[in-house]
Motif scaffolding. Structure first.
Motif, PDB file in Angstrom:
ATOM      1  N   THR A   1       0.854  -1.194   0.000  1.00 37.55           N
ATOM      2  CA  THR A   1       0.000   0.000   0.000  1.00 37.55           C
ATOM      3  C   THR A   1       0.891   1.246   0.000  1.00 37.55           C
ATOM      4  N   ILE A   2       0.252   2.393  -0.127  1.00 37.92           N
ATOM      5  CA  ILE A   2       0.971   3.669  -0.151  1.00 37.92           C
ATOM      6  C   ILE A   2       0.433   4.536   0.992  1.00 37.92           C
ATOM      7  N   HIS A   3       1.345   5.124   1.804  1.00 39.03           N
ATOM      8  CA  HIS A   3       0.906   6.138   2.776  1.00 39.03           C
ATOM      9  C   HIS A   3       0.663   7.406   1.962  1.00 39.03           C
ATOM     10  N   PHE A   4      -0.569   7.873   1.945  1.00 38.11           N
ATOM     11  CA  PHE A   4      -0.907   8.997   1.068  1.00 38.11           C
ATOM     12  C   PHE A   4      -1.519  10.155   1.844  1.00 38.11           C
ATOM     13  N   GLU A   5      -1.074  11.357   1.505  1.00 38.81           N
ATOM     14  CA  GLU A   5      -1.608  12.560   2.153  1.00 38.81           C
ATOM     15  C   GLU A   5      -1.845  13.655   1.141  1.00 38.81           C
TER      16      GLU A   5
ATOM     17  N   THR B   1      -5.481  19.162   6.350  1.00 40.34           N
ATOM     18  CA  THR B   1      -5.185  17.882   5.706  1.00 40.34           C
ATOM     19  C   THR B   1      -6.501  17.376   5.124  1.00 40.34           C
TER      20      THR B   1
ATOM     21  N   LYS C   1      -5.702  11.608   4.546  1.00 41.48           N
ATOM     22  CA  LYS C   1      -4.483  10.949   5.042  1.00 41.48           C
ATOM     23  C   LYS C   1      -4.865   9.494   5.220  1.00 41.48           C
ATOM     24  N   GLU C   2      -4.386   8.649   4.341  1.00 38.77           N
ATOM     25  CA  GLU C   2      -4.893   7.287   4.304  1.00 38.77           C
ATOM     26  C   GLU C   2      -3.909   6.331   3.628  1.00 38.77           C
ATOM     27  N   GLU C   3      -4.039   5.042   3.961  1.00 33.83           N
ATOM     28  CA  GLU C   3      -3.334   3.994   3.201  1.00 33.83           C
ATOM     29  C   GLU C   3      -4.138   3.752   1.941  1.00 33.83           C
TER      30      GLU C   3
ATOM     31  N   ASN D   1       7.846   4.785  -0.102  1.00 31.93           N
ATOM     32  CA  ASN D   1       6.528   4.217   0.203  1.00 31.93           C
ATOM     33  C   ASN D   1       5.554   5.227   0.767  1.00 31.93           C
ATOM     34  N   LYS D   2       5.757   6.483   0.348  1.00 34.08           N
ATOM     35  CA  LYS D   2       4.884   7.553   0.821  1.00 34.08           C
ATOM     36  C   LYS D   2       4.679   8.544  -0.317  1.00 34.08           C
TER      37      LYS D   2
END
Ligand code: ATP
Length: 144
Positions: free
Chosen positions: A3-7, A14, A17-19, A74-75
């Motif tokens: 998955t990607i840490h996404f913001e 904000t 802010k989610e996977e 990974n972000k």
């Protein structure tokens, strides 16, 4: 599952802010889709619609006026001028603002900043497009 840490962040808040599984964003060089383990990059974004595939397979739609994306191993972070989730957009307000800007553009006044008005039109069109896309698939699980 990767998955990607996404913001998505604006100067005000904000927005998300989610996977997530993947996202598609409008860069100034064209649309790109970012998957986990994408190569690192920084790119400028233009007004348009961001589509984000969530862990449950649903798609989140966000309107963007412009900004930057930073893809790290990974972000992924989007620094946006303004951004709104489709569900939070007031469509009538966006349409009114677009009409006002188009009227101003048509007047061709010398004291009006043409590029600022053009940017305003693009921003409001992105909002309307995001709402319409969101509405066309409420709760739908879309495969990219
Ligand atoms: P308007 O032209 O409609 O008066 P504005 O020029 O004040 O809007 P922006 O500067 O683009 O609007 O945004 C100001 C704030 O209002 C931001 O937080 C933005 O997310 C929010 N916003 C603007 N338009 C909308 C809309 N149609 N629906 C929801 N939020 C909006």
């Amino acid at each position: 599952m990767s998955t990607i840490h996404f913001e998505i962040v604006t100067p005000e808040k904000t927005v998300l802010k989610e996977e997530v599984l993947q996202l598609t964003v409008p860069t100034k060089m064209g649309e790109i889709t970012v998957l986990p383990h994408h190569f690192p990059l920084v790119a400028s974004l233009q007004a348009g619609v961001i589509e984000i595939k969530l862990l449950d397979g649903k798609v989140e739609t966000v309107a963007l006026s412009g900004g930057f994306i930073e893809v790290l191993p990974n972000k992924v972070v989007i620094l946006a001028d303004t951004a709104e989730r489709a569900a939070d957009i007031d469509e009538a307000r966006a349409e009114e603002a677009r009409k006002r800007a188009e009227k101003l553009m048509a007047e061709k006044r010398e004291d009006v900043d043409f590029s600022a008005v053009q940017a305003k039109i693009a921003k409001e069109l992105a909002r309307v497009k995001a709402v319409r896309r969101h509405r066309s698939r409420p709760g739908a699980k879309i495969e990219f």
